[in-house]
Design a protein around this motif. Structure first.
Motif, PDB file in Angstrom:
ATOM      1  N   LEU A  33       0.834  -1.206   0.000  1.00  0.00           N
ATOM      2  CA  LEU A  33       0.000   0.000   0.000  1.00  0.00           C
ATOM      3  C   LEU A  33       0.868   1.255   0.000  1.00  0.00           C
ATOM      4  O   LEU A  33       0.586   2.212  -0.735  1.00  0.00           O
ATOM      5  CB  LEU A  33      -0.940  -0.002   1.207  1.00  0.00           C
ATOM      6  CG  LEU A  33      -2.083  -1.006   1.162  1.00  0.00           C
ATOM      7  CD1 LEU A  33      -2.782  -1.079   2.512  1.00  0.00           C
ATOM      8  CD2 LEU A  33      -3.068  -0.668   0.063  1.00  0.00           C
ATOM      9  N   LYS A  37       0.942   4.133  -2.848  1.00  0.00           N
ATOM     10  CA  LYS A  37       0.679   5.532  -2.499  1.00  0.00           C
ATOM     11  C   LYS A  37       1.831   6.416  -2.966  1.00  0.00           C
ATOM     12  O   LYS A  37       1.609   7.499  -3.510  1.00  0.00           O
ATOM     13  CB  LYS A  37       0.464   5.688  -0.993  1.00  0.00           C
ATOM     14  CG  LYS A  37       0.134   7.118  -0.608  1.00  0.00           C
ATOM     15  CD  LYS A  37      -0.184   7.273   0.865  1.00  0.00           C
ATOM     16  CE  LYS A  37      -0.546   8.721   1.171  1.00  0.00           C
ATOM     17  NZ  LYS A  37      -0.942   8.911   2.570  1.00  0.00           N
ATOM     18  N   GLY A  61      -8.013   6.348  -0.543  1.00  0.00           N
ATOM     19  CA  GLY A  61      -8.037   5.361   0.521  1.00  0.00           C
ATOM     20  C   GLY A  61      -9.453   4.903   0.813  1.00  0.00           C
ATOM     21  O   GLY A  61     -10.426   5.466   0.314  1.00  0.00           O
ATOM     22  N   LYS A  63     -11.712   3.758   4.183  1.00  0.00           N
ATOM     23  CA  LYS A  63     -11.880   3.492   5.613  1.00  0.00           C
ATOM     24  C   LYS A  63     -12.727   2.236   5.780  1.00  0.00           C
ATOM     25  O   LYS A  63     -13.609   1.960   4.967  1.00  0.00           O
ATOM     26  CB  LYS A  63     -12.554   4.679   6.296  1.00  0.00           C
ATOM     27  CG  LYS A  63     -11.661   5.915   6.336  1.00  0.00           C
ATOM     28  CD  LYS A  63     -12.325   7.042   7.064  1.00  0.00           C
ATOM     29  CE  LYS A  63     -12.096   6.850   8.547  1.00  0.00           C
ATOM     30  NZ  LYS A  63     -12.506   8.023   9.334  1.00  0.00           N
ATOM     31  N   PRO A  68     -13.594   7.776   2.090  1.00  0.00           N
ATOM     32  CA  PRO A  68     -12.145   7.910   1.911  1.00  0.00           C
ATOM     33  C   PRO A  68     -11.410   8.167   3.214  1.00  0.00           C
ATOM     34  O   PRO A  68     -11.975   8.673   4.179  1.00  0.00           O
ATOM     35  CB  PRO A  68     -12.027   9.126   0.984  1.00  0.00           C
ATOM     36  CG  PRO A  68     -13.230   9.952   1.316  1.00  0.00           C
ATOM     37  CD  PRO A  68     -14.324   8.960   1.633  1.00  0.00           C
ATOM     38  N   ARG A  69     -10.128   7.804   3.227  1.00  0.00           N
ATOM     39  CA  ARG A  69      -9.264   8.104   4.377  1.00  0.00           C
ATOM     40  C   ARG A  69      -8.843   9.572   4.355  1.00  0.00           C
ATOM     41  O   ARG A  69      -8.660  10.201   5.380  1.00  0.00           O
ATOM     42  CB  ARG A  69      -8.001   7.255   4.350  1.00  0.00           C
ATOM     43  CG  ARG A  69      -8.227   5.805   4.653  1.00  0.00           C
ATOM     44  CD  ARG A  69      -6.889   5.065   4.791  1.00  0.00           C
ATOM     45  NE  ARG A  69      -7.114   3.646   4.921  1.00  0.00           N
ATOM     46  CZ  ARG A  69      -7.423   3.037   6.059  1.00  0.00           C
ATOM     47  NH1 ARG A  69      -7.533   3.746   7.157  1.00  0.00           N
ATOM     48  NH2 ARG A  69      -7.614   1.732   6.093  1.00  0.00           N
ATOM     49  N   TYR A  90      -5.638   1.670  -5.908  1.00  0.00           N
ATOM     50  CA  TYR A  90      -5.207   1.792  -4.518  1.00  0.00           C
ATOM     51  C   TYR A  90      -6.392   1.602  -3.578  1.00  0.00           C
ATOM     52  O   TYR A  90      -6.301   0.868  -2.588  1.00  0.00           O
ATOM     53  CB  TYR A  90      -4.560   3.154  -4.255  1.00  0.00           C
ATOM     54  CG  TYR A  90      -4.152   3.308  -2.805  1.00  0.00           C
ATOM     55  CD1 TYR A  90      -2.894   2.906  -2.383  1.00  0.00           C
ATOM     56  CD2 TYR A  90      -5.036   3.816  -1.856  1.00  0.00           C
ATOM     57  CE1 TYR A  90      -2.521   3.000  -1.049  1.00  0.00           C
ATOM     58  CE2 TYR A  90      -4.679   3.913  -0.526  1.00  0.00           C
ATOM     59  CZ  TYR A  90      -3.425   3.511  -0.128  1.00  0.00           C
ATOM     60  OH  TYR A  90      -3.068   3.594   1.196  1.00  0.00           O
ATOM     61  N   ASN A  91      -7.507   2.275  -3.862  1.00  0.00           N
ATOM     62  CA  ASN A  91      -8.681   2.186  -2.998  1.00  0.00           C
ATOM     63  C   ASN A  91      -9.183   0.749  -2.894  1.00  0.00           C
ATOM     64  O   ASN A  91      -9.572   0.296  -1.815  1.00  0.00           O
ATOM     65  CB  ASN A  91      -9.792   3.108  -3.496  1.00  0.00           C
ATOM     66  CG  ASN A  91      -9.442   4.573  -3.346  1.00  0.00           C
ATOM     67  OD1 ASN A  91      -8.470   4.941  -2.698  1.00  0.00           O
ATOM     68  ND2 ASN A  91     -10.237   5.423  -3.962  1.00  0.00           N
ATOM     69  N   ASP A  94      -6.742  -1.100  -0.674  1.00  0.00           N
ATOM     70  CA  ASP A  94      -6.924  -0.676   0.709  1.00  0.00           C
ATOM     71  C   ASP A  94      -8.174  -1.319   1.305  1.00  0.00           C
ATOM     72  O   ASP A  94      -8.162  -1.796   2.443  1.00  0.00           O
ATOM     73  CB  ASP A  94      -7.012   0.850   0.782  1.00  0.00           C
ATOM     74  CG  ASP A  94      -6.822   1.399   2.186  1.00  0.00           C
ATOM     75  OD1 ASP A  94      -6.276   0.683   3.048  1.00  0.00           O
ATOM     76  OD2 ASP A  94      -7.209   2.565   2.414  1.00  0.00           O
ATOM     77  N   ASN A  98      -8.303  -3.962   4.397  1.00  0.00           N
ATOM     78  CA  ASN A  98      -9.161  -3.783   5.578  1.00  0.00           C
ATOM     79  C   ASN A  98      -9.922  -5.065   5.899  1.00  0.00           C
ATOM     80  O   ASN A  98     -10.032  -5.462   7.059  1.00  0.00           O
ATOM     81  CB  ASN A  98     -10.163  -2.644   5.355  1.00  0.00           C
ATOM     82  CG  ASN A  98      -9.500  -1.293   5.319  1.00  0.00           C
ATOM     83  OD1 ASN A  98      -8.428  -1.091   5.864  1.00  0.00           O
ATOM     84  ND2 ASN A  98     -10.153  -0.357   4.659  1.00  0.00           N
TER      85      ASN A  98
END
Length: 127
Positions: A33, A37, A61, A63, A68-69, A90-91, A94, A98
């Motif tokens: 990750l 990024k 990102g 959560k 998004p983060r 990426y999302n 991520d 999670n």
């Protein structure tokens, strides 16, 4: 006969709504990750801005509770489809990470930046 035709039509219709499964790695690491990024931020940083109206933001990102983060800011000179593809990849990673680690979060909503400016040729969030 009409019932059979309706059942066949319904079956075909339901099949048309099936989603294609994206194959994601099953053992995602924080290092992967971080590397992704860094690739994205390096790409963003390779473009400069001339004024504040030349900047925008993108949700970044995933959560665990959704949303998004954070938001990344970028110059409008960037190739937006390329950036969107990189950020979507990426999302998705991520989000899969999670799930993989059974992550939890504070579920706080992260809002997009309201004040973005061009400072010394770099798009910046101004608070």
């Amino acid at each position: 006969m009409k019932i059979i035709i309706r059942i066949l039509m319904l079956a075909l219709l339901l099949q048309s709504f099936q989603c294609e499964d994206d194959v994601l790695p099953t053992n995602i690491t924080p290092e992967q990750l971080d590397a992704k990024k860094t690739e994205i931020t390096d790409y963003i940083n390779s473009f400069s801005c001339a004024n504040s109206s030349g900047c925008n933001s993108i949700a970044f990102g995933a959560k665990p509770c959704g949303g998004p983060r954070e938001y990344l800011v970028f110059s409008n000179d960037i190739d937006l489809p390329t950036l969107q593809q990189m950020v979507n990849e990426y999302n998705n990673l991520d989000d899969a990470y999670n799930i993989q680690i059974n992550a939890i979060s504070d579920c706080a909503i992260v809002n997009p930046p309201t004040n973005i400016g061009c400072v010394d040729g770099v798009c910046t969030i101004i608070d």
